[in-house]
Scaffold this active site. Structure first.
Site, PDB file in Angstrom:
ATOM      1  N   HIS A  97       0.867  -1.175  -0.016  1.00 21.92           N
ATOM      2  CA  HIS A  97      -0.003   0.101  -0.090  1.00 21.92           C
ATOM      3  C   HIS A  97       0.852   1.282  -0.123  1.00 21.92           C
ATOM      4  O   HIS A  97       1.359   1.728   1.033  1.00 21.92           O
ATOM      5  CB  HIS A  97      -0.961  -0.002   1.169  1.00 21.92           C
ATOM      6  N   GLY A 148      -7.543   2.860   4.485  1.00 25.21           N
ATOM      7  CA  GLY A 148      -8.733   3.330   5.335  1.00 25.21           C
ATOM      8  C   GLY A 148      -9.735   2.231   5.839  1.00 25.21           C
ATOM      9  O   GLY A 148     -10.047   2.127   6.724  1.00 25.21           O
ATOM     10  N   VAL A 149      -9.610   1.092   4.897  1.00 24.47           N
ATOM     11  CA  VAL A 149     -10.580   0.121   5.058  1.00 24.47           C
ATOM     12  C   VAL A 149     -10.095  -0.705   6.556  1.00 24.47           C
ATOM     13  O   VAL A 149     -10.851  -1.162   7.330  1.00 24.47           O
ATOM     14  CB  VAL A 149     -10.839  -0.996   4.028  1.00 24.47           C
ATOM     15  N   ILE A 197       0.998   4.277   3.957  1.00 25.80           N
ATOM     16  CA  ILE A 197      -0.052   4.633   4.851  1.00 25.80           C
ATOM     17  C   ILE A 197      -0.948   3.507   5.078  1.00 25.80           C
ATOM     18  O   ILE A 197      -1.175   2.449   4.415  1.00 25.80           O
ATOM     19  CB  ILE A 197      -0.726   6.003   3.952  1.00 25.80           C
ATOM     20  N   GLU A 216     -12.036  -1.132  10.056  1.00 28.76           N
ATOM     21  CA  GLU A 216     -11.897  -2.612  10.578  1.00 28.76           C
ATOM     22  C   GLU A 216     -11.419  -2.530  11.990  1.00 28.76           C
ATOM     23  O   GLU A 216     -11.938  -2.990  12.833  1.00 28.76           O
ATOM     24  CB  GLU A 216     -11.070  -3.552   9.779  1.00 28.76           C
TER      25      GLU A 216
END
Length: 144
Positions: free
Chosen positions: A44, A53-54, A50, A58
């Protein structure tokens, strides 16, 4: 860590809650320390890693799962499932070396038959800076 492992079905590498800092009836505060060795940083944005976002969402969902199930009777026979993400905003990125402080507050609980539908508000901080927030809805369902 025992309260986390006793409340959630998740295990490594999909456990994103490291430590419970405080736990009240309607609110939990947890910590997640981000290491460069986390599996998701490998691909990523490898030159500028970074936190996806998911995965932040979670982590909030898992903190909520601990909040909802920590004193739930017969919790081994129920499963918390995320059903919706509402009005979620990301204000700043999280990077390796950051310590996330995740605050989750119960908002509502509805019950239909054997299924409970709780909602929660989640906030993620680095230090005292709010970096993400939103509302989540769950279904706590009997295991089959």
């Amino acid at each position: 860590m025992d309260i986390i492992l006793n409340s959630l079905p998740h295990r490594y590498p999909f456990l994103f809650v490291d430590k419970v800092l405080s736990l009240k009836e309607d609110e939990i505060v947890v910590k997640k320390s981000l290491s460069i060795n986390e599996w998701f940083f490998v691909g990523h944005f490898p030159d500028n890693p970074i936190l996806p976002g998911v995965i932040m969402i979670e982590a909030i969902a898992q903190a909520a799962g601990v909040l909802f199930l920590h004193d739930f009777k017969d919790k081994d026979n129920y499963l918390p499932v995320l059903t919706s993400i509402n009005e979620f905003k990301f204000k700043k990125s999280a990077k390796p070396g950051d310590d996330l402080i995740i605050k989750v507050r119960k908002e509502k609980m509805k019950k239909l038959g054997q299924v409970i539908f709780p909602t929660a508000k989640g906030e993620v901080y680095i230090g005292d800076v709010l970096i993400a927030y939103g509302n989540l809805t769950f279904a706590i369902t009997p295991k089959k």
